[in-house]
Enzyme design. Structure first.
Site, PDB file in Angstrom:
ATOM      1  N   HIS A   1       0.738   4.692   1.147  1.00  0.00           N
ATOM      2  CA  HIS A   1      -0.246   6.500   1.672  1.00  0.00           C
ATOM      3  C   HIS A   1      -0.045   7.118   0.968  1.00  0.00           C
ATOM      4  O   HIS A   1       1.499   8.082   1.123  1.00  0.00           O
ATOM      5  CB  HIS A   1       0.702   6.007   3.068  1.00  0.00           C
ATOM      6  CG  HIS A   1       0.517   5.378   4.414  1.00  0.00           C
ATOM      7  ND1 HIS A   1      -0.355   5.391   5.223  1.00  0.00           N
ATOM      8  CD2 HIS A   1       0.995   3.594   4.303  1.00  0.00           C
ATOM      9  CE1 HIS A   1       0.434   4.300   6.256  1.00  0.00           C
ATOM     10  NE2 HIS A   1       1.448   3.397   5.554  1.00  0.00           N
TER      11      HIS A   1
ATOM     12  N   HIS B   1       1.042  -1.014   0.017  1.00  0.00           N
ATOM     13  CA  HIS B   1      -0.063  -0.245  -0.281  1.00  0.00           C
ATOM     14  C   HIS B   1       1.098   1.038   0.310  1.00  0.00           C
ATOM     15  O   HIS B   1       2.141   1.464   0.695  1.00  0.00           O
ATOM     16  CB  HIS B   1      -0.781  -0.346   1.164  1.00  0.00           C
ATOM     17  CG  HIS B   1       0.081   0.146   2.415  1.00  0.00           C
ATOM     18  ND1 HIS B   1      -0.009  -1.485   2.652  1.00  0.00           N
ATOM     19  CD2 HIS B   1       0.245   1.056   3.414  1.00  0.00           C
ATOM     20  CE1 HIS B   1       0.337  -1.862   3.863  1.00  0.00           C
ATOM     21  NE2 HIS B   1       0.530   0.210   4.652  1.00  0.00           N
TER      22      HIS B   1
END
Ligand code: AMP
Ligand code: ZN
Length: 141
Positions: A105, A103
């Site tokens: 951010h 992922h």
């Protein structure tokens, strides 16, 4: 596409088994709000194909994620007018990774917010930097 991992919370979000505040979705990526935000507008961009980290993720998925992160960051910029935005991405426990599905951010910053992402810039030892460059080039294959 990589099979979802049964014990992966982000795969469950992709499958719709866990709710999220969805921002953007296409065939490769999903972007949603982080539910433990550091600052207003903190959100996440993930590939739909499960990959533990940068090393495991497919190049096409990484390209899709960075393009989506650019789009989401632009919207965050307009929506909450932060002082700046970091893209942050952790690989491994030692880097602070807590969810083991790749992922990015999108991390809005405020002056004086105290996020521990920035470091002092001090000149390094050029001989050591050169040695490390040699080692990394050799490891590149
Ligand atoms: P990291 O520590 O870099 O692996 O980041 C994982 C992020 O996922 C953290 O910022 C968490 O707040 C966030 N997170 C964990 N579970 C959820 C969830 N169900 N929905 C949204 N964000 C989540
Ligand atoms: Zn997953």
């Amino acid at each position: 596409m990589a099979a979802p991992h049964d014990d992966c919370i982000f795969c469950k979000i992709i499958a719709g088994d866990i709710p999220c505040f969805k921002l953007l979705e296409d065939e490769r990526v999903l972007a949603f709000m982080d539910i433990n935000p550091f600052n207003d507008g903190h959100c996440l961009v993930i590939p739909k194909a499960h990959a533990e980290n940068l090393h495991a993720a497919a190049d096409d998925d990484l390209a899709a994620c960075i393009a989506a992160a650019k789009r989401v960051a632009g919207a965050v910029e307009r929506a909450v007018a932060p002082d700046g935005i970091n893209l942050v991405q952790a690989n491994g426990v030692g880097a602070g990774q807590s969810v083991f599905h790749f992922h990015i951010h999108v991390f809005p910053r405020r002056a004086g917010d105290g996020a521990m992402l920035n470091w002092r810039q001090e000149p390094g030892d050029m001989a050591r930097i050169g040695e490390l460059a040699d080692e990394i080039r050799a490891a590149m294959g």
